[in-house]
Design a protein around this motif. Structure first.
Motif, PDB file in Angstrom:
ATOM      1  N   ALA A 101       0.865  -1.159  -0.002  1.00 50.75           N
ATOM      2  CA  ALA A 101       0.148  -0.043   0.031  1.00 50.75           C
ATOM      3  C   ALA A 101       0.792   1.281   0.127  1.00 50.75           C
ATOM      4  N   LEU A 102       1.961   1.375   0.805  1.00 52.93           N
ATOM      5  CA  LEU A 102       2.759   2.460   0.766  1.00 52.93           C
ATOM      6  C   LEU A 102       3.474   2.695  -0.341  1.00 52.93           C
ATOM      7  N   ALA A 103       4.039   1.549  -1.151  1.00 54.29           N
ATOM      8  CA  ALA A 103       4.867   1.716  -2.188  1.00 54.29           C
ATOM      9  C   ALA A 103       3.861   2.154  -3.414  1.00 54.29           C
ATOM     10  N   SER A 104       2.544   1.962  -3.263  1.00 54.64           N
ATOM     11  CA  SER A 104       1.397   2.111  -4.406  1.00 54.64           C
ATOM     12  C   SER A 104       1.105   3.427  -4.325  1.00 54.64           C
ATOM     13  N   LEU A 105       1.129   4.201  -3.207  1.00 50.64           N
ATOM     14  CA  LEU A 105       1.325   5.617  -2.913  1.00 50.64           C
ATOM     15  C   LEU A 105       2.146   6.338  -3.996  1.00 50.64           C
ATOM     16  N   ASN A 106       3.395   5.825  -4.115  1.00 48.40           N
ATOM     17  CA  ASN A 106       4.316   6.369  -4.684  1.00 48.40           C
ATOM     18  C   ASN A 106       4.842   6.006  -6.392  1.00 48.40           C
ATOM     19  N   HIS A 107       4.283   4.758  -6.500  1.00 49.48           N
ATOM     20  CA  HIS A 107       4.547   3.965  -7.772  1.00 49.48           C
ATOM     21  C   HIS A 107       3.293   3.230  -8.293  1.00 49.48           C
ATOM     22  N   ALA A 108       3.325   3.426  -9.526  1.00 50.37           N
ATOM     23  CA  ALA A 108       2.094   2.604 -10.266  1.00 50.37           C
ATOM     24  C   ALA A 108       1.914   1.258 -10.039  1.00 50.37           C
ATOM     25  N   ASN A 109       3.147   0.556 -10.243  1.00 47.48           N
ATOM     26  CA  ASN A 109       3.180  -0.862 -10.247  1.00 47.48           C
ATOM     27  C   ASN A 109       3.985  -1.403  -8.935  1.00 47.48           C
ATOM     28  N   ALA A 110       3.529  -1.152  -7.874  1.00 44.72           N
ATOM     29  CA  ALA A 110       4.494  -1.921  -6.562  1.00 44.72           C
ATOM     30  C   ALA A 110       4.373  -3.427  -6.496  1.00 44.72           C
ATOM     31  N   THR A 111       5.330  -3.759  -6.161  1.00 44.99           N
ATOM     32  CA  THR A 111       5.608  -5.573  -5.947  1.00 44.99           C
ATOM     33  C   THR A 111       6.420  -5.730  -4.679  1.00 44.99           C
ATOM     34  N   LEU A 112       6.071  -7.001  -4.079  1.00 40.10           N
ATOM     35  CA  LEU A 112       6.653  -7.151  -2.955  1.00 40.10           C
ATOM     36  C   LEU A 112       8.154  -7.523  -3.547  1.00 40.10           C
ATOM     37  N   LYS A 113       9.222  -7.150  -2.824  1.00 41.43           N
ATOM     38  CA  LYS A 113      10.900  -7.136  -2.906  1.00 41.43           C
ATOM     39  C   LYS A 113      11.108  -8.457  -1.899  1.00 41.43           C
ATOM     40  N   VAL A 114      10.681  -8.440  -0.771  1.00 41.20           N
ATOM     41  CA  VAL A 114      10.922  -9.429   0.133  1.00 41.20           C
ATOM     42  C   VAL A 114       9.640 -10.044   0.969  1.00 41.20           C
ATOM     43  N   ALA A 115       9.023 -11.078   0.670  1.00 39.67           N
ATOM     44  CA  ALA A 115       7.939 -11.414   1.316  1.00 39.67           C
ATOM     45  C   ALA A 115       7.999 -11.463   2.912  1.00 39.67           C
ATOM     46  N   ARG A 116       6.807 -11.673   3.653  1.00 38.14           N
ATOM     47  CA  ARG A 116       6.744 -11.688   5.211  1.00 38.14           C
ATOM     48  C   ARG A 116       8.205 -12.498   5.829  1.00 38.14           C
ATOM     49  N   GLN A 117       8.571 -11.709   6.926  1.00 34.32           N
ATOM     50  CA  GLN A 117       9.671 -12.255   7.459  1.00 34.32           C
ATOM     51  C   GLN A 117       9.293 -12.055   8.907  1.00 34.32           C
ATOM     52  N   VAL A 118       9.919 -12.900   9.888  1.00 26.04           N
ATOM     53  CA  VAL A 118       9.330 -13.131  11.197  1.00 26.04           C
ATOM     54  C   VAL A 118      10.342 -13.053  12.213  1.00 26.04           C
ATOM     55  N   LEU A 119      10.250 -12.304  13.203  1.00 26.74           N
ATOM     56  CA  LEU A 119      11.371 -12.254  14.307  1.00 26.74           C
ATOM     57  C   LEU A 119      10.340 -12.269  15.586  1.00 26.74           C
ATOM     58  N   GLY A 120      10.225 -13.129  16.251  1.00 24.27           N
ATOM     59  CA  GLY A 120       9.304 -13.204  17.651  1.00 24.27           C
ATOM     60  C   GLY A 120       7.934 -12.512  17.190  1.00 24.27           C
ATOM     61  N   PRO A 121       7.732 -11.341  17.881  1.00 22.85           N
ATOM     62  CA  PRO A 121       6.432 -10.750  17.698  1.00 22.85           C
ATOM     63  C   PRO A 121       6.403  -9.792  16.833  1.00 22.85           C
ATOM     64  N   ALA A 122       7.162  -9.838  15.861  1.00 25.01           N
ATOM     65  CA  ALA A 122       7.043  -8.940  14.658  1.00 25.01           C
ATOM     66  C   ALA A 122       7.275  -9.504  13.295  1.00 25.01           C
ATOM     67  N   THR A 123       6.609  -8.873  12.116  1.00 24.37           N
ATOM     68  CA  THR A 123       6.695  -9.411  10.700  1.00 24.37           C
ATOM     69  C   THR A 123       7.208  -8.165  10.156  1.00 24.37           C
ATOM     70  N   LEU A 124       7.748  -8.524   9.006  1.00 24.39           N
ATOM     71  CA  LEU A 124       8.263  -7.034   8.069  1.00 24.39           C
ATOM     72  C   LEU A 124       8.151  -7.928   6.667  1.00 24.39           C
ATOM     73  N   ALA A 125       7.631  -6.850   5.729  1.00 19.71           N
ATOM     74  CA  ALA A 125       7.794  -7.144   4.334  1.00 19.71           C
ATOM     75  C   ALA A 125       8.209  -5.944   3.735  1.00 19.71           C
ATOM     76  N   LEU A 126       9.233  -6.222   2.578  1.00 18.17           N
ATOM     77  CA  LEU A 126       9.497  -4.971   1.744  1.00 18.17           C
ATOM     78  C   LEU A 126       8.911  -4.994   0.245  1.00 18.17           C
ATOM     79  N   ALA A 127       8.370  -3.872   0.029  1.00 16.12           N
ATOM     80  CA  ALA A 127       7.904  -3.571  -1.453  1.00 16.12           C
ATOM     81  C   ALA A 127       8.767  -2.676  -2.014  1.00 16.12           C
ATOM     82  N   CYS A 128       8.499  -2.642  -3.449  1.00 14.63           N
ATOM     83  CA  CYS A 128       9.368  -1.554  -4.271  1.00 14.63           C
ATOM     84  C   CYS A 128       8.446  -0.991  -5.173  1.00 14.63           C
ATOM     85  N   GLY A 129       8.551  -0.066  -5.814  1.00 17.42           N
ATOM     86  CA  GLY A 129       7.827   0.377  -7.494  1.00 17.42           C
ATOM     87  C   GLY A 129       8.577   0.055  -8.319  1.00 17.42           C
ATOM     88  N   ARG A 130       7.945   0.045  -9.535  1.00 15.69           N
ATOM     89  CA  ARG A 130       8.498  -0.191 -10.640  1.00 15.69           C
ATOM     90  C   ARG A 130       8.356   0.893 -11.757  1.00 15.69           C
TER      91      ARG A 130
END
Length: 130
Positions: A101-130
């Motif tokens: 969603a955040l990448a889509s605010l700035n780029h027309a074609n946002a895609t996941l760069k890194v899928a969901r990663q987990v460390l204890g109580p936290a999850t993280l994913a990275l997206a980029c725009g093309r």
């Protein structure tokens, strides 16, 4: 270097140290640079989460939150659908959905760069725009 957008999910009270460690481990593992980060995102229910606020301040990045309804459009792009996340937040994957969603605010074609990663109580994913 493409712009990166980090989406985080976390349990209440997740310490900033855990969030920051997860971020740095994922960036390092994937050969990505922290200077490419343009923002941090999460679901609206986490807007007041101290760890996320501290993480954004530590990296001098905006913390952008999205309502669950805004995240529904990204469901087809998710690598993982969590019934638990849906029960708590109203979306199937907080980290991936909010990164997209955040990448889509700035780029027309946002895609996941890194899928969901987990460390204890936290999850993280990275997206980029093309």
């Amino acid at each position: 270097m493409p712009a990166l957008y980090a989406g985080f999910g976390c349990r209440r009270g997740c310490p900033v140290a855990v969030l920051d460690r997860l971020l740095h481990e994922v960036l390092e593992r994937h050969g990505l640079c922290a200077t490419a980060l343009r923002g941090i995102a999460s679901v609206a229910g986490k807007a007041d989460e101290p760890g996320l606020q501290q993480l954004a301040a530590r990296h001098a990045l905006p913390l952008v939150v999205f309502a669950a309804e805004q995240l529904q459009a990204f469901e087809p792009q998710l690598s993982h659908r969590s019934p638990t996340a849906y029960a708590h937040s109203g979306c199937w994957g907080v980290a991936e959905s909010t990164a997209l969603a955040l990448a889509s605010l700035n780029h027309a074609n946002a895609t996941l760069k890194v899928a969901r990663q987990v460390l204890g109580p936290a999850t993280l994913a990275l997206a980029c725009g093309r």
